[in-house]
Design an enzyme around this catalytic site. Structure first.
Site, PDB file in Angstrom:
ATOM      1  CB  VAL A  86      32.167 -24.026   5.100  1.00  0.00           C
ATOM      2  CG1 VAL A  86      30.831 -23.943   5.820  1.00  0.00           C
ATOM      3  CG2 VAL A  86      31.996 -23.762   3.605  1.00  0.00           C
ATOM      4  CE  LYS A  87      35.205 -19.037  12.166  1.00  0.00           C
ATOM      5  NZ  LYS A  87      35.245 -17.637  12.610  1.00  0.00           N
ATOM      6  CB  ILE A  88      31.421 -26.640  10.691  1.00  0.00           C
ATOM      7  CG1 ILE A  88      31.393 -26.534   9.161  1.00  0.00           C
ATOM      8  CG2 ILE A  88      30.379 -27.583  11.238  1.00  0.00           C
ATOM      9  CD1 ILE A  88      30.040 -26.487   8.530  1.00  0.00           C
TER      10      ILE A  88
END
Ligand code: E4P
Length: 218
Positions: A86-88
């Site tokens: 998950v890109k944050i």
């Protein structure tokens, strides 16, 4: 160093998978929008298509601003496929989201990283991987690759397990430099993968070999 392909174009990803040169994929909202994807359902379908041919990590980015919303979105994304990162973004809210998602065993990719200090914070928060954006720093006359090298050195010196993925790669030289400097991964647009394969002496050499071989049969 591993190579990931930086695109949301399924055809390109299938082609890259056939070549056997990539072991993961990164996407972002702009890359998705370029393929006409602008809602979570379509994004999910595309990511599930990609997962049919790529068994390595597939990065999918959240589009929330507040930590609680990023966490909620990240939890949903984590259900789409088994191998998601998950890109944050590298913001205070982002670090909180990375921390809380990684506490729940979810892999995260700290994106939009433009400084060594941001990479230090992401690693402390528990990010699986950090993505320093090389090309966008070069664009404002700062040395993007120097930042990648600094992060690699600091992580190694302190035994930090977070991986370093050189991102915002603009040309083949970025890619070989990232490998030389010790990045764990480079995420590269498909067009640059093709350029990495090219050399005029290879073309000329093939032409000579084939002319000699087939010419000798006349
Ligand atoms: C990384 O994960 C990003 O998707 C990407 O590398 C951004 O690259 P750009 O600066 O060419 O948009």
């Amino acid at each position: 160093m591993k190579l990931f392909v930086d695109t949301a174009n399924v055809e390109e990803i299938y082609k890259a998978a056939e070549l056997g040169v990539v072991s993961g994929v990164t996407t972002n909202p702009s890359l998705a929008a370029k393929e006409g994807i602008s809602d979570p359902e379509n994004y999910k379908k595309t990511v599930q298509e990609i997962a049919k041919v790529i068994s390595g990590p597939i990065s999918v980015e959240v589009v929330s601003i507040e930590a609680k919303d990023m966490i909620e979105e990240g939890l949903k994304i984590a259900d789409w496929i088994d191998n998601v990162w998950v890109k944050i973004p590298s913001t205070l809210a982002g670090f909180e989201a990375i921390h809380k998602l990684s506490d729940q065993g979810i892999n995260t990719n700290q994106t939009l990283c433009f400084s060594t200090n941001q990479a230090i914070l992401g690693a402390q928060a528990g990010s699986t991987v950090v993505s320093p954006f090389v090309g966008r720093l070069d664009d404002i006359a700062q040395d993007g690759m120097a930042m990648v090298g600094e992060i690699v050195d600091i992580y190694r010196m302190h035994g930090i397990e977070t991986l370093v993925m050189a991102a915002s790669i603009r040309h083949p030289f970025h890619c070989s430099e990232a490998a030389r400097i010790g990045a764990d991964i480079s995420t590269v647009p498909f067009g640059i993968i093709k350029k990495m394969a090219e050399h005029p002496l290879t073309d000329k050499g093939m032409e000579l070999f084939l002319n000699d071989w087939f010419g000798s049969k006349k």
